[in-house]
Design a protein around this motif. Structure first.
Motif, PDB file in Angstrom:
ATOM      1  N   THR A 110     -37.726  -5.278   4.333  1.00 46.74           N
ATOM      2  CA  THR A 110     -37.310  -6.076   5.490  1.00 46.74           C
ATOM      3  C   THR A 110     -38.521  -6.477   6.329  1.00 46.74           C
ATOM      4  N   MET A 111     -38.312  -7.514   7.172  1.00 44.38           N
ATOM      5  CA  MET A 111     -39.385  -8.038   8.010  1.00 44.38           C
ATOM      6  C   MET A 111     -38.899  -8.225   9.435  1.00 44.38           C
ATOM      7  N   THR A 112     -39.824  -8.079  10.379  1.00 48.97           N
ATOM      8  CA  THR A 112     -39.517  -8.355  11.779  1.00 48.97           C
ATOM      9  C   THR A 112     -39.521  -9.870  11.998  1.00 48.97           C
ATOM     10  N   GLN A 113     -39.103 -10.320  13.173  1.00 50.25           N
ATOM     11  CA  GLN A 113     -39.022 -11.757  13.462  1.00 50.25           C
ATOM     12  C   GLN A 113     -40.382 -12.441  13.355  1.00 50.25           C
ATOM     13  N   ASP A 114     -41.421 -11.764  13.863  1.00 49.36           N
ATOM     14  CA  ASP A 114     -42.750 -12.383  13.782  1.00 49.36           C
ATOM     15  C   ASP A 114     -43.199 -12.518  12.331  1.00 49.36           C
ATOM     16  N   MET A 115     -42.818 -11.530  11.491  1.00 43.46           N
ATOM     17  CA  MET A 115     -43.151 -11.616  10.069  1.00 43.46           C
ATOM     18  C   MET A 115     -42.424 -12.795   9.410  1.00 43.46           C
ATOM     19  N   LEU A 116     -41.144 -12.957   9.759  1.00 48.30           N
ATOM     20  CA  LEU A 116     -40.376 -14.076   9.203  1.00 48.30           C
ATOM     21  C   LEU A 116     -40.990 -15.410   9.594  1.00 48.30           C
ATOM     22  N   PHE A 117     -41.433 -15.501  10.861  1.00 50.79           N
ATOM     23  CA  PHE A 117     -42.083 -16.733  11.329  1.00 50.79           C
ATOM     24  C   PHE A 117     -43.364 -16.992  10.532  1.00 50.79           C
ATOM     25  N   MET A 118     -44.194 -15.938  10.365  1.00 56.84           N
ATOM     26  CA  MET A 118     -45.439 -16.096   9.629  1.00 56.84           C
ATOM     27  C   MET A 118     -45.178 -16.411   8.158  1.00 56.84           C
ATOM     28  N   PHE A 119     -44.104 -15.869   7.608  1.00 53.79           N
ATOM     29  CA  PHE A 119     -43.731 -16.169   6.225  1.00 53.79           C
ATOM     30  C   PHE A 119     -43.375 -17.651   6.092  1.00 53.79           C
ATOM     31  N   GLU A 120     -42.633 -18.178   7.078  1.00 54.23           N
ATOM     32  CA  GLU A 120     -42.285 -19.604   7.069  1.00 54.23           C
ATOM     33  C   GLU A 120     -43.541 -20.467   7.207  1.00 54.23           C
ATOM     34  N   MET A 121     -44.473 -20.025   8.056  1.00 48.90           N
ATOM     35  CA  MET A 121     -45.739 -20.750   8.197  1.00 48.90           C
ATOM     36  C   MET A 121     -46.514 -20.732   6.880  1.00 48.90           C
ATOM     37  N   HIS A 122     -46.503 -19.579   6.210  1.00 45.94           N
ATOM     38  CA  HIS A 122     -47.182 -19.434   4.922  1.00 45.94           C
ATOM     39  C   HIS A 122     -46.607 -20.433   3.912  1.00 45.94           C
ATOM     40  N   GLU A 123     -45.284 -20.531   3.879  1.00 40.84           N
ATOM     41  CA  GLU A 123     -44.638 -21.480   2.965  1.00 40.84           C
ATOM     42  C   GLU A 123     -44.987 -22.925   3.332  1.00 40.84           C
ATOM     43  N   THR A 124     -45.040 -23.216   4.649  1.00 34.27           N
ATOM     44  CA  THR A 124     -45.391 -24.575   5.108  1.00 34.27           C
ATOM     45  C   THR A 124     -46.810 -24.942   4.698  1.00 34.27           C
ATOM     46  N   PHE A 125     -47.755 -24.015   4.926  1.00 32.92           N
ATOM     47  CA  PHE A 125     -49.143 -24.267   4.516  1.00 32.92           C
ATOM     48  C   PHE A 125     -49.243 -24.422   3.002  1.00 32.92           C
ATOM     49  N   GLY A 126     -48.375 -23.721   2.262  1.00 33.36           N
ATOM     50  CA  GLY A 126     -48.336 -23.864   0.801  1.00 33.36           C
ATOM     51  C   GLY A 126     -47.968 -25.288   0.405  1.00 33.36           C
ATOM     52  N   ILE A 127     -46.985 -25.867   1.100  1.00 32.66           N
ATOM     53  CA  ILE A 127     -46.578 -27.256   0.836  1.00 32.66           C
ATOM     54  C   ILE A 127     -47.731 -28.206   1.158  1.00 32.66           C
ATOM     55  N   VAL A 128     -48.432 -27.936   2.274  1.00 32.45           N
ATOM     56  CA  VAL A 128     -49.582 -28.768   2.655  1.00 32.45           C
ATOM     57  C   VAL A 128     -50.657 -28.716   1.571  1.00 32.45           C
TER      58      VAL A 128
ATOM     59  N   LEU B  90     -49.955  -9.597  -8.309  1.00 37.49           N
ATOM     60  CA  LEU B  90     -51.220 -10.309  -8.532  1.00 37.49           C
ATOM     61  C   LEU B  90     -51.449 -11.361  -7.448  1.00 37.49           C
ATOM     62  N   HIS B  91     -50.359 -12.021  -7.035  1.00 36.14           N
ATOM     63  CA  HIS B  91     -50.416 -13.067  -6.015  1.00 36.14           C
ATOM     64  C   HIS B  91     -50.969 -12.513  -4.698  1.00 36.14           C
TER      65      HIS B  91
ATOM     66  N   VAL C 157     -56.753 -20.685  -6.347  1.00 35.45           N
ATOM     67  CA  VAL C 157     -55.701 -21.519  -5.744  1.00 35.45           C
ATOM     68  C   VAL C 157     -54.696 -21.970  -6.811  1.00 35.45           C
ATOM     69  N   ALA C 158     -55.188 -22.335  -7.992  1.00 36.25           N
ATOM     70  CA  ALA C 158     -54.274 -22.745  -9.067  1.00 36.25           C
ATOM     71  C   ALA C 158     -53.331 -21.597  -9.423  1.00 36.25           C
ATOM     72  N   PHE C 159     -53.886 -20.383  -9.544  1.00 34.73           N
ATOM     73  CA  PHE C 159     -53.031 -19.226  -9.855  1.00 34.73           C
ATOM     74  C   PHE C 159     -52.017 -19.000  -8.740  1.00 34.73           C
ATOM     75  N   GLN C 160     -52.473 -19.075  -7.481  1.00 32.07           N
ATOM     76  CA  GLN C 160     -51.577 -18.834  -6.346  1.00 32.07           C
ATOM     77  C   GLN C 160     -50.420 -19.834  -6.322  1.00 32.07           C
ATOM     78  N   LEU C 161     -50.733 -21.097  -6.539  1.00 27.18           N
ATOM     79  CA  LEU C 161     -49.693 -22.129  -6.483  1.00 27.18           C
ATOM     80  C   LEU C 161     -48.692 -21.977  -7.633  1.00 27.18           C
ATOM     81  N   ILE C 162     -49.211 -21.722  -8.843  1.00 31.59           N
ATOM     82  CA  ILE C 162     -48.321 -21.581 -10.002  1.00 31.59           C
ATOM     83  C   ILE C 162     -47.486 -20.298  -9.884  1.00 31.59           C
ATOM     84  N   SER C 163     -48.137 -19.194  -9.495  1.00 30.86           N
ATOM     85  CA  SER C 163     -47.398 -17.928  -9.385  1.00 30.86           C
ATOM     86  C   SER C 163     -46.329 -17.993  -8.295  1.00 30.86           C
TER      87      SER C 163
END
Length: 197
Positions: A144-162, A46-47, A18-24
């Protein structure tokens, strides 16, 4: 109740991944087709390929070991059991005032509130891994990404902030326990003793 070797090894593995993931995530760039490979793009690889799947695997193993022990799983995820929900609300009512008065329960008590907070962090890590895996497996060869991928990417970033928030609170609570003289909070870092025979 002592912390067993499996819990200790998995906890240390989660800290490293998790430390590597957050820093990278702060330093990396998504590789672009035809562009020169730099350390930022190597970090990206690596991430997603090593530490990303590693963190997801460790979280899954931890989930399986806890799920095998119904009470341990109920302590981490009390929301689906009337008995464990009741224990969580009772624990929260008794303990939350102590957070503001310096009267925290010692860590060796393993209270329902502490267990549920660890469980929320743990579930967020799994959600972070699932959304990251979904995006990684769906990005097209041209980046490039489809709309569902973009949504999941945004969710991934949100969970990262959490997770950043959870980690800050988690470390703050450890420091708070140490200030109050609760030395057992560091038992999780006790030297791992493996019996080979």
């Amino acid at each position: 109740m002592r912390i067993n070797t499996v819990t200790r090894v998995l906890h240390m593995s989660m800290i490293i991944t998790v430390a590597f993931q957050l820093i990278s995530s702060l330093l990396m760039f998504v590789p672009e087709p035809g562009k020169l490979v730099t350390y930022e793009t190597v970090l990206f690889s690596l991430h997603i390929m090593l530490f990303g799947w590693g963190a997801f695997l460790i979280s899954s193993i931890y989930a399986m070991t806890r799920f095998a022990e119904k009470d341990a799983w109920g302590r981490l995820v009390p929301w689906f059991s009337k008995k464990h929900r009741a224990a969580f609300f009772k624990s929260a009512k008794e303990e939350l005032p102590g957070v503001f008065t310096g009267n925290l329960a010692p860590p060796e008590n393993r209270t329902a509130l502490a267990g549920a907070m660890h469980g929320l962090g743990f579930l967020t890590l799994i959600a972070l891994g699932l959304t990251g895996a979904y995006v990684m497996n769906g990005v097209r060869s041209d980046g490039t990404m489809t709309q569902d991928m973009l949504f999941m990417f945004e969710m991934h970033e949100t969970f990262g902030i959490v997770i950043w928030t959870f980690l800050a609170c988690h470390v703050s609570m450890v420091i708070y326990h140490l200030i109050l003289g609760h030395k057992h909070i560091l038992d999780i870092f006790e030297r791992i003793k493996i019996k080979w025979k």
